[in-house]
Design a protein around this motif. Sequence first.
Motif, short mmCIF file in Angstrom:
data_model
loop_
_atom_site.label_atom_id
_atom_site.label_comp_id
_atom_site.label_asym_id
_atom_site.label_seq_id
_atom_site.Cartn_x
_atom_site.Cartn_y
_atom_site.Cartn_z
N UNK A 11 5.19 -6.82 -8.48
CA UNK A 11 6.65 -6.60 -8.43
C UNK A 11 7.02 -5.55 -9.48
N UNK A 12 7.79 -4.56 -9.07
CA UNK A 12 8.25 -3.56 -10.03
C UNK A 12 9.62 -3.97 -10.58
N UNK A 13 9.94 -3.48 -11.76
CA UNK A 13 11.27 -3.74 -12.36
C UNK A 13 11.46 -5.20 -12.75
N UNK A 14 10.53 -5.72 -13.54
CA UNK A 14 10.56 -7.16 -13.87
C UNK A 14 11.11 -7.48 -15.25
N UNK A 15 11.68 -6.51 -15.92
CA UNK A 15 12.19 -6.78 -17.27
C UNK A 15 13.40 -7.70 -17.24
N UNK A 47 3.27 -6.07 -2.16
CA UNK A 47 3.91 -5.14 -3.09
C UNK A 47 5.42 -5.26 -2.92
N UNK A 48 6.12 -5.59 -3.99
CA UNK A 48 7.58 -5.68 -3.92
C UNK A 48 8.19 -4.53 -4.72
N UNK A 49 8.74 -3.58 -4.00
CA UNK A 49 9.40 -2.43 -4.63
C UNK A 49 10.81 -2.85 -5.02
N UNK A 50 10.90 -3.46 -6.20
CA UNK A 50 12.18 -4.07 -6.62
C UNK A 50 12.99 -3.17 -7.56
N UNK A 51 12.31 -2.38 -8.40
CA UNK A 51 13.02 -1.58 -9.41
C UNK A 51 14.08 -0.71 -8.74
N UNK A 52 15.23 -0.68 -9.34
CA UNK A 52 16.31 0.14 -8.76
C UNK A 52 17.42 0.34 -9.76
#
Length: 267
Positions: A11-15, A105-110
């Motif tokens: 997963x992207x953008x996990x902060x 793959x989860x393209x989450x960052x945005x």
Amino acid sequence: MAQQRCRSVLITGCSRGIGLGLVRGLADASPAPDWVIATCRYPEKALELQQLSKQHSHIKLLQLESTSLLVFPFLPVADVVCENSIKKVVKEVEEILGDKGLNCLINNAGINVVASLEEVTAETMLTIYETNTVAQLMVTKAFLPLLRKAAQLSTGMGCHRAAIINMSSLAASMQLVTANEMFLKVYPYRIAKTALNMITRCLAADLKVDGILCISLHPGWIQTDMGGDMAPLQIQEAIPGILSVLANLSEKDNGSFLDGQGGTLPW
Ligand SMILES: NC(=O)c1ccc[n+]([C@@H]2O[C@H](COP(=O)([O-])OP(=O)(O)OC[C@H]3O[C@@H](n4cnc5c(N)ncnc54)[C@H](OP(=O)(O)O)[C@@H]3O)[C@@H](O)[C@H]2O)c1
């Protein structure tokens, strides 16, 4: 029928926000994936994520390195577009997953920025497009060999085999343009997400032969830094539904635009 298990998810953008919520949800999931790989720009600042990865051995925190290039003082250029950073992460993920490949793959960052027709500029359009659209395609392209590897080891379609989840938005729906006036204030965001939806359609058609599924997902209007305080859903309320949608994906969903409850949205 027993669901087949998703062994690995990135997963992207996990902060913070939904990405962090998904990691938290997968930390306690049963059965849990063997690996939850959570990426963020600045691991040293992502204290909750650090904590989760210390508490759960299957959660791995990786950095997608930031670039020093800035378009505006208030809008950093998408570090996920940085090719070297993506290459580095792919290599690290390969070392973790070995010959099993990557299942999901989860393209989450945005990113979002308020920009009405009067306010929108070319620079804002390009920055949001780079972050919310181009980066997702480049990240997906880089992870394709790992997704293909996983796809070869299973049958059917879904997160148990190989899947790409593009975090989209209701604001991207062309058919629903007039349904919500609030979205008229976010020209760059909604246009970039509509383009992301086209990426979903292309990937779904292109990668079907490999057994890799691709969908766009509107997670719901959720209270995060982006969603704001007015959003009706808290992160912890929304995550179980999203995880359930992902767990139940199958061939019939390939190339679709779903909401956080599994409903179909119009393009
Ligand atoms: N919340 C909602 O109601 C809602 C509704 C529809 C769709 N979505 C979509 O769901 C996804 C997650 O949204 P959210 O509400 O969780 O947003 P958020 O709370 O603002 O979190 C965004 C995440 O994306 C990361 N990010 C932002 N710009 C980035 C960049 N240039 N490079 C790498 N990472 C970057 C952030 O990292 P940093 O901490 O480093 O900035 C953060 O982890 C987004 O794609 C959004 O469009 C959200």
